[in-house]
Design a protein around this motif. Structure first.
Motif, PDB file in Angstrom:
ATOM      1  N   LEU A 180      77.232  78.509  32.278  1.00 32.75           N
ATOM      2  CA  LEU A 180      76.967  79.824  32.849  1.00 32.75           C
ATOM      3  C   LEU A 180      77.010  79.726  34.366  1.00 32.75           C
ATOM      4  CD1 LEU A 180      76.218  82.770  32.443  1.00 32.75           C
ATOM      5  CD2 LEU A 180      73.833  82.091  32.324  1.00 32.75           C
ATOM      6  N   GLY A 181      76.328  78.738  34.937  1.00 32.14           N
ATOM      7  CA  GLY A 181      76.346  78.552  36.379  1.00 32.14           C
ATOM      8  C   GLY A 181      75.124  77.812  36.883  1.00 32.14           C
ATOM      9  N   LYS A 182      74.957  77.857  38.195  1.00 36.18           N
ATOM     10  CA  LYS A 182      73.872  77.144  38.871  1.00 36.18           C
ATOM     11  C   LYS A 182      72.781  78.125  39.279  1.00 36.18           C
ATOM     12  CE  LYS A 182      73.168  73.944  42.695  1.00 36.18           C
ATOM     13  NZ  LYS A 182      73.832  73.246  43.800  1.00 36.18           N
ATOM     14  N   VAL A 183      71.530  77.743  39.056  1.00 35.40           N
ATOM     15  CA  VAL A 183      70.387  78.588  39.416  1.00 35.40           C
ATOM     16  C   VAL A 183      70.231  78.601  40.929  1.00 35.40           C
ATOM     17  CG1 VAL A 183      67.900  78.894  39.199  1.00 35.40           C
ATOM     18  CG2 VAL A 183      69.219  78.109  37.231  1.00 35.40           C
ATOM     19  N   LEU A 184      70.257  79.806  41.505  1.00 33.26           N
ATOM     20  CA  LEU A 184      70.098  79.969  42.954  1.00 33.26           C
ATOM     21  C   LEU A 184      68.641  80.101  43.353  1.00 33.26           C
ATOM     22  CD1 LEU A 184      72.925  82.507  43.791  1.00 33.26           C
ATOM     23  CD2 LEU A 184      72.886  80.049  44.194  1.00 33.26           C
ATOM     24  N   HIS A 185      67.959  81.039  42.700  1.00 29.29           N
ATOM     25  CA  HIS A 185      66.565  81.321  43.045  1.00 29.29           C
ATOM     26  C   HIS A 185      65.938  82.188  41.978  1.00 29.29           C
ATOM     27  CE1 HIS A 185      67.548  85.468  44.271  1.00 29.29           C
ATOM     28  NE2 HIS A 185      68.660  84.939  44.765  1.00 29.29           N
ATOM     29  N   LEU A 186      64.670  82.512  42.159  1.00 34.00           N
ATOM     30  CA  LEU A 186      63.965  83.439  41.283  1.00 34.00           C
ATOM     31  C   LEU A 186      63.886  84.788  41.985  1.00 34.00           C
ATOM     32  CD1 LEU A 186      61.016  81.190  40.091  1.00 34.00           C
ATOM     33  CD2 LEU A 186      63.214  81.560  38.981  1.00 34.00           C
ATOM     34  N   SER A 187      64.062  85.854  41.224  1.00 38.11           N
ATOM     35  CA  SER A 187      63.960  87.192  41.801  1.00 38.11           C
ATOM     36  C   SER A 187      62.487  87.548  41.985  1.00 38.11           C
ATOM     37  CB  SER A 187      64.646  88.217  40.897  1.00 38.11           C
ATOM     38  OG  SER A 187      63.939  88.358  39.684  1.00 38.11           O
ATOM     39  N   LYS A 188      62.235  88.663  42.641  1.00 36.20           N
ATOM     40  CA  LYS A 188      60.855  89.106  42.871  1.00 36.20           C
ATOM     41  C   LYS A 188      60.114  89.357  41.571  1.00 36.20           C
ATOM     42  CE  LYS A 188      61.666  91.149  47.358  1.00 36.20           C
ATOM     43  NZ  LYS A 188      61.624  92.360  48.184  1.00 36.20           N
ATOM     44  N   ASN A 189      60.847  89.798  40.544  1.00 35.73           N
ATOM     45  CA  ASN A 189      60.183  90.062  39.268  1.00 35.73           C
ATOM     46  C   ASN A 189      60.166  88.841  38.341  1.00 35.73           C
ATOM     47  OD1 ASN A 189      62.829  90.006  38.497  1.00 35.73           O
ATOM     48  ND2 ASN A 189      62.875  92.056  37.630  1.00 35.73           N
ATOM     49  N   GLY A 190      60.602  87.669  38.857  1.00 35.12           N
ATOM     50  CA  GLY A 190      60.503  86.423  38.101  1.00 35.12           C
ATOM     51  C   GLY A 190      61.734  86.035  37.319  1.00 35.12           C
ATOM     52  N   ASN A 191      62.804  86.838  37.375  1.00 33.27           N
ATOM     53  CA  ASN A 191      64.026  86.475  36.666  1.00 33.27           C
ATOM     54  C   ASN A 191      64.743  85.342  37.382  1.00 33.27           C
ATOM     55  OD1 ASN A 191      63.541  88.403  34.787  1.00 33.27           O
ATOM     56  ND2 ASN A 191      65.171  89.778  35.410  1.00 33.27           N
ATOM     57  N   ILE A 192      65.491  84.571  36.619  1.00 31.77           N
ATOM     58  CA  ILE A 192      66.268  83.463  37.158  1.00 31.77           C
ATOM     59  C   ILE A 192      67.642  84.006  37.553  1.00 31.77           C
ATOM     60  CG2 ILE A 192      67.324  81.242  36.595  1.00 31.77           C
ATOM     61  CD1 ILE A 192      65.062  80.921  34.474  1.00 31.77           C
ATOM     62  N   ILE A 193      68.043  83.819  38.805  1.00 31.55           N
ATOM     63  CA  ILE A 193      69.336  84.297  39.286  1.00 31.55           C
ATOM     64  C   ILE A 193      70.311  83.129  39.298  1.00 31.55           C
ATOM     65  CG2 ILE A 193      70.587  85.449  41.146  1.00 31.55           C
ATOM     66  CD1 ILE A 193      68.421  87.173  39.734  1.00 31.55           C
ATOM     67  N   VAL A 194      71.420  83.303  38.574  1.00 33.24           N
ATOM     68  CA  VAL A 194      72.419  82.262  38.400  1.00 33.24           C
ATOM     69  C   VAL A 194      73.723  82.703  39.064  1.00 33.24           C
ATOM     70  CG1 VAL A 194      73.721  80.931  36.692  1.00 33.24           C
ATOM     71  CG2 VAL A 194      71.383  81.631  36.191  1.00 33.24           C
ATOM     72  N   SER A 195      74.326  81.813  39.832  1.00 29.94           N
ATOM     73  CA  SER A 195      75.615  82.081  40.468  1.00 29.94           C
ATOM     74  C   SER A 195      76.711  81.446  39.632  1.00 29.94           C
ATOM     75  CB  SER A 195      75.637  81.479  41.867  1.00 29.94           C
ATOM     76  OG  SER A 195      76.928  81.573  42.416  1.00 29.94           O
ATOM     77  N   SER A 196      77.756  82.216  39.346  1.00 29.30           N
ATOM     78  CA  SER A 196      78.852  81.676  38.558  1.00 29.30           C
ATOM     79  C   SER A 196      80.171  82.177  39.106  1.00 29.30           C
ATOM     80  CB  SER A 196      78.709  82.090  37.102  1.00 29.30           C
ATOM     81  OG  SER A 196      79.776  81.563  36.366  1.00 29.30           O
ATOM     82  N   SER A 197      81.052  81.259  39.449  1.00 23.34           N
ATOM     83  CA  SER A 197      82.358  81.639  39.975  1.00 23.34           C
ATOM     84  C   SER A 197      83.491  81.327  39.023  1.00 23.34           C
ATOM     85  CB  SER A 197      82.610  80.932  41.304  1.00 23.34           C
ATOM     86  OG  SER A 197      82.568  79.542  41.112  1.00 23.34           O
ATOM     87  N   LYS A 198      83.204  80.654  37.922  1.00 24.95           N
ATOM     88  CA  LYS A 198      84.270  80.217  37.022  1.00 24.95           C
ATOM     89  C   LYS A 198      84.093  80.728  35.596  1.00 24.95           C
ATOM     90  CE  LYS A 198      85.121  76.121  39.726  1.00 24.95           C
ATOM     91  NZ  LYS A 198      85.179  74.691  39.783  1.00 24.95           N
ATOM     92  N   LEU A 199      83.586  81.934  35.446  1.00 23.88           N
ATOM     93  CA  LEU A 199      83.405  82.481  34.105  1.00 23.88           C
ATOM     94  C   LEU A 199      84.712  83.081  33.602  1.00 23.88           C
ATOM     95  CD1 LEU A 199      79.985  84.348  34.222  1.00 23.88           C
ATOM     96  CD2 LEU A 199      80.523  82.249  33.045  1.00 23.88           C
ATOM     97  N   ARG A 200      85.125  82.699  32.430  1.00 26.77           N
ATOM     98  CA  ARG A 200      86.293  83.333  31.820  1.00 26.77           C
ATOM     99  C   ARG A 200      85.866  84.613  31.133  1.00 26.77           C
ATOM    100  NH1 ARG A 200      90.085  78.657  29.286  1.00 26.77           N
ATOM    101  NH2 ARG A 200      90.526  77.636  31.259  1.00 26.77           N
TER     102      ARG A 200
END
Length: 75
Positions: free
Chosen positions: A4-24
């Protein structure tokens, strides 16, 4: 399992934000997300941002998610 990708940070509401540049194929909302040890992390709650490098918000099942920052997430 697909990356899916690499975890960047947590959002203010506690969700995990993942960056992905290679999703098909973008993941659907509700798809389960796992760490590299195949431990369930949470569910995809939203896909947003540019199509070329989307971000994915994962609603976590655990409350202690600071340790996830910088790690890879899979679906």
């Amino acid at each position: 399992m697909g990356l899916l990708g690499k975890v960047l940070h947590l959002s203010k509401n506690g969700n995990i934000i993942v960056s992905s540049s290679k999703l098909r194929n973008l993941p659907r909302t509700g798809v389960k997300a796992f760490d590299s040890d195949r431990i369930l992390v949470g569910k995809v709650s939203e896909v947003f941002g540019p199509v070329s490098s989307p971000y994915v918000s994962v609603k976590p099942f655990n409350k202690d998610n600071e340790s996830m920052i910088g790690k890879m997430v899979y679906v």
